[in-house]
Design a protein around this motif. Sequence first.
Motif, short mmCIF file in Angstrom:
data_model
loop_
_atom_site.label_atom_id
_atom_site.label_comp_id
_atom_site.label_asym_id
_atom_site.label_seq_id
_atom_site.Cartn_x
_atom_site.Cartn_y
_atom_site.Cartn_z
N ARG A 158 -2.63 6.24 1.58
CA ARG A 158 -3.08 5.19 2.51
C ARG A 158 -4.56 5.33 2.81
NH1 ARG A 158 2.00 6.39 4.94
NH2 ARG A 158 0.97 7.74 6.46
N ARG A 159 -5.03 6.58 2.96
CA ARG A 159 -6.44 6.80 3.25
C ARG A 159 -7.32 6.32 2.09
NH1 ARG A 159 -10.46 10.10 2.21
NH2 ARG A 159 -9.21 11.27 0.69
N GLN A 160 -6.89 6.65 0.87
CA GLN A 160 -7.67 6.22 -0.29
C GLN A 160 -7.65 4.70 -0.44
OE1 GLN A 160 -6.26 8.35 -3.72
NE2 GLN A 160 -6.99 10.35 -3.00
N ALA A 161 -6.50 4.09 -0.15
CA ALA A 161 -6.42 2.64 -0.25
C ALA A 161 -7.31 1.97 0.78
CB ALA A 161 -4.97 2.19 -0.06
N ALA A 162 -7.38 2.57 1.98
CA ALA A 162 -8.23 2.00 3.03
C ALA A 162 -9.71 2.11 2.67
CB ALA A 162 -7.95 2.68 4.36
N GLN A 163 -10.07 3.16 1.94
CA GLN A 163 -11.47 3.36 1.57
C GLN A 163 -11.87 2.55 0.34
OE1 GLN A 163 -11.85 7.60 1.11
NE2 GLN A 163 -12.13 7.96 3.30
#
Length: 268
Positions: A158-163
Amino acid sequence: MLFLLSLSSWPVLATLPAAAPAAVAEVRIVDTWPAADVGDLPRNQSFYVRLSYRSDTPVGIWLRPMYRGQPARAGSNPSARYIGEGEALGWFFLMQQGDQVDEIRVVVGDGSGLGRGDFVAASLPVNLTGGSMPAEATPPEWVTRLKAEAEAAAAEARRQAAQRPMSATETGLTIGIIVLGLLVCVGSVLLPIWGLWRWRGPWRLAAAAPAAMMSLVMLNIVVDVIRDPTSHNLWPFEVAMWGAGSVAVMLVLFLLRWMVGAGRQRRA
């Protein structure tokens, strides 16, 4: 007693169909909790499967609970993408008391479906029926450890997708959806007000219906939030949902008035 099964004699080495990208993945069922022949699965308890995998390319790993050759009434785990060697956790839960599972299939691939990008890498006969008694036993160490690893991997994804920066198409769609939602919310209020102000007779009564509906929706949200501030965390979506109905009613009324010439008659 924990159930340990080696699938070395089963066809766990599989290759995707020629239409899919060439990839080889091996999955082995190592353990289950509770045991595969436990019989009654306690109420509100998931059935966990410890999996060992080896894959040359990123693949997903899912459990498919079956009963008499058909998908069982059960919910199962989503999947991250796995590559290399390691362990993964599969799980599922039965929907209702009395639901049954007699086989677990381990599906590996890209999520496009069996016969396309997915294949059954392993299977395990089980004897499970949804029970009524609450769970009492403490899960083994591997369940707790693999659950924590899966949650950490999901959080990282999720963190990578948000970035990840959005493409021009995604940006345009997002802005369009936001603008459309705002227009629906504003129109759901202003259009009935316009009808109440400009129309006469039965048309005014018809415009009063969506106006009353939106008033009740807004009043209900305000009263509930005063009582419990967390009761309507998604209130914009509630307003948009009811607002779409209000706008639809008003557009139909505008169309009917145009068809019967109500506006021209009033001006005449």
